[in-house]
Write a protein that holds these residues in place. Structure first.
Motif, PDB file in Angstrom:
ATOM      1  N   ILE A  26       7.170  48.137  -8.548  1.00 32.98           N
ATOM      2  CA  ILE A  26       8.537  48.201  -8.014  1.00 32.98           C
ATOM      3  C   ILE A  26       8.784  47.012  -7.088  1.00 32.98           C
ATOM      4  N   ASP A  27       9.952  46.393  -7.224  1.00 35.50           N
ATOM      5  CA  ASP A  27      10.326  45.248  -6.402  1.00 35.50           C
ATOM      6  C   ASP A  27      10.387  45.644  -4.924  1.00 35.50           C
ATOM      7  N   GLY A  28       9.682  44.902  -4.082  1.00 32.67           N
ATOM      8  CA  GLY A  28       9.684  45.183  -2.645  1.00 32.67           C
ATOM      9  C   GLY A  28       8.439  45.898  -2.157  1.00 32.67           C
ATOM     10  N   VAL A  29       7.638  46.436  -3.087  1.00 28.36           N
ATOM     11  CA  VAL A  29       6.416  47.153  -2.710  1.00 28.36           C
ATOM     12  C   VAL A  29       5.312  46.139  -2.423  1.00 28.36           C
ATOM     13  N   THR A  30       4.709  46.231  -1.230  1.00 26.47           N
ATOM     14  CA  THR A  30       3.590  45.348  -0.906  1.00 26.47           C
ATOM     15  C   THR A  30       2.260  46.026  -1.238  1.00 26.47           C
ATOM     16  N   ASN A  31       2.241  47.362  -1.141  1.00 29.56           N
ATOM     17  CA  ASN A  31       1.044  48.117  -1.520  1.00 29.56           C
ATOM     18  C   ASN A  31       1.411  49.577  -1.732  1.00 29.56           C
ATOM     19  N   ALA A  32       0.643  50.242  -2.587  1.00 28.20           N
ATOM     20  CA  ALA A  32       0.861  51.666  -2.837  1.00 28.20           C
ATOM     21  C   ALA A  32      -0.461  52.298  -3.236  1.00 28.20           C
ATOM     22  N   SER A  33      -0.642  53.562  -2.852  1.00 34.67           N
ATOM     23  CA  SER A  33      -1.836  54.280  -3.297  1.00 34.67           C
ATOM     24  C   SER A  33      -1.491  55.744  -3.508  1.00 34.67           C
ATOM     25  N   VAL A  34      -2.057  56.301  -4.566  1.00 41.51           N
ATOM     26  CA  VAL A  34      -1.880  57.712  -4.876  1.00 41.51           C
ATOM     27  C   VAL A  34      -3.275  58.321  -4.888  1.00 41.51           C
ATOM     28  N   SER A  35      -3.500  59.280  -4.007  1.00 41.94           N
ATOM     29  CA  SER A  35      -4.814  59.918  -3.920  1.00 41.94           C
ATOM     30  C   SER A  35      -4.764  61.308  -4.536  1.00 41.94           C
ATOM     31  N   PHE A  36      -5.538  61.484  -5.594  1.00 41.43           N
ATOM     32  CA  PHE A  36      -5.614  62.781  -6.252  1.00 41.43           C
ATOM     33  C   PHE A  36      -6.319  63.792  -5.343  1.00 41.43           C
ATOM     34  N   MET A  37      -7.359  63.355  -4.645  1.00 38.92           N
ATOM     35  CA  MET A  37      -8.145  64.251  -3.792  1.00 38.92           C
ATOM     36  C   MET A  37      -7.332  64.816  -2.627  1.00 38.92           C
ATOM     37  N   THR A  38      -6.546  63.959  -1.980  1.00 37.68           N
ATOM     38  CA  THR A  38      -5.773  64.418  -0.819  1.00 37.68           C
ATOM     39  C   THR A  38      -4.342  64.807  -1.186  1.00 37.68           C
ATOM     40  N   GLN A  39      -3.955  64.550  -2.450  1.00 34.86           N
ATOM     41  CA  GLN A  39      -2.595  64.852  -2.929  1.00 34.86           C
ATOM     42  C   GLN A  39      -1.555  64.112  -2.090  1.00 34.86           C
ATOM     43  N   LYS A  40      -1.810  62.817  -1.851  1.00 34.89           N
ATOM     44  CA  LYS A  40      -0.896  62.029  -1.035  1.00 34.89           C
ATOM     45  C   LYS A  40      -0.531  60.711  -1.695  1.00 34.89           C
ATOM     46  N   LEU A  41       0.700  60.279  -1.415  1.00 29.86           N
ATOM     47  CA  LEU A  41       1.231  59.009  -1.884  1.00 29.86           C
ATOM     48  C   LEU A  41       1.534  58.170  -0.655  1.00 29.86           C
ATOM     49  N   THR A  42       0.979  56.967  -0.597  1.00 35.98           N
ATOM     50  CA  THR A  42       1.253  56.057   0.513  1.00 35.98           C
ATOM     51  C   THR A  42       1.950  54.831  -0.046  1.00 35.98           C
ATOM     52  N   ILE A  43       3.094  54.512   0.551  1.00 37.52           N
ATOM     53  CA  ILE A  43       3.873  53.358   0.112  1.00 37.52           C
ATOM     54  C   ILE A  43       4.030  52.397   1.284  1.00 37.52           C
ATOM     55  N   GLU A  44       3.788  51.116   0.992  1.00 37.81           N
ATOM     56  CA  GLU A  44       4.011  50.051   1.967  1.00 37.81           C
ATOM     57  C   GLU A  44       5.022  49.112   1.322  1.00 37.81           C
ATOM     58  N   ALA A  45       6.180  48.951   1.979  1.00 39.02           N
ATOM     59  CA  ALA A  45       7.235  48.122   1.392  1.00 39.02           C
ATOM     60  C   ALA A  45       8.077  47.464   2.481  1.00 39.02           C
ATOM     61  N   ASP A  46       8.917  46.523   2.035  1.00 38.37           N
ATOM     62  CA  ASP A  46       9.829  45.844   2.956  1.00 38.37           C
ATOM     63  C   ASP A  46      10.748  46.864   3.608  1.00 38.37           C
ATOM     64  N   ASP A  47      10.980  46.712   4.920  1.00 38.25           N
ATOM     65  CA  ASP A  47      11.828  47.650   5.670  1.00 38.25           C
ATOM     66  C   ASP A  47      13.226  47.788   5.077  1.00 38.25           C
ATOM     67  N   ASP A  48      13.842  46.651   4.703  1.00 39.32           N
ATOM     68  CA  ASP A  48      15.218  46.685   4.215  1.00 39.32           C
ATOM     69  C   ASP A  48      15.360  47.325   2.834  1.00 39.32           C
ATOM     70  N   LYS A  49      14.274  47.365   2.056  1.00 35.09           N
ATOM     71  CA  LYS A  49      14.327  47.952   0.712  1.00 35.09           C
ATOM     72  C   LYS A  49      13.661  49.320   0.642  1.00 35.09           C
TER      73      LYS A  49
END
Length: 73
Positions: A26-49
């Motif tokens: 996705i445009d604007g995403v600097t990093n992302a991770s999806v953890s099956f074990m913890t059932q969590k999604l972490t998104i790092e992206a530009d503030d304005d987007k």
């Protein structure tokens, strides 16, 4: 900006990997991770987007696993 969201009904690690790969494209995403074990999604992206990125990320999650929901708080 970096935020973590809870995933409900994420059924397999393979699906988590597919979601992560799709969200990273996705445009604007600097990093992302999806953890099956913890059932969590972490998104790092530009503030304005960030809001748009989260919306697209939710769509990616639904495409890979329609039963899975992202808890947006």
């Amino acid at each position: 900006m970096k935020k973590t969201f809870k995933l409900v009904d994420l059924d397999c690690a393979n699906c988590a990997a597919k979601m992560e790969a799709a969200i990273k494209k996705i445009d604007g995403v600097t990093n992302a991770s999806v953890s099956f074990m913890t059932q969590k999604l972490t998104i790092e992206a530009d503030d304005d987007k960030f809001d748009g990125v989260v919306k697209q990320a939710v769509e990616c999650v639904k495409k890979v696993e329609p039963d899975c929901t992202v808890v947006l708080k």
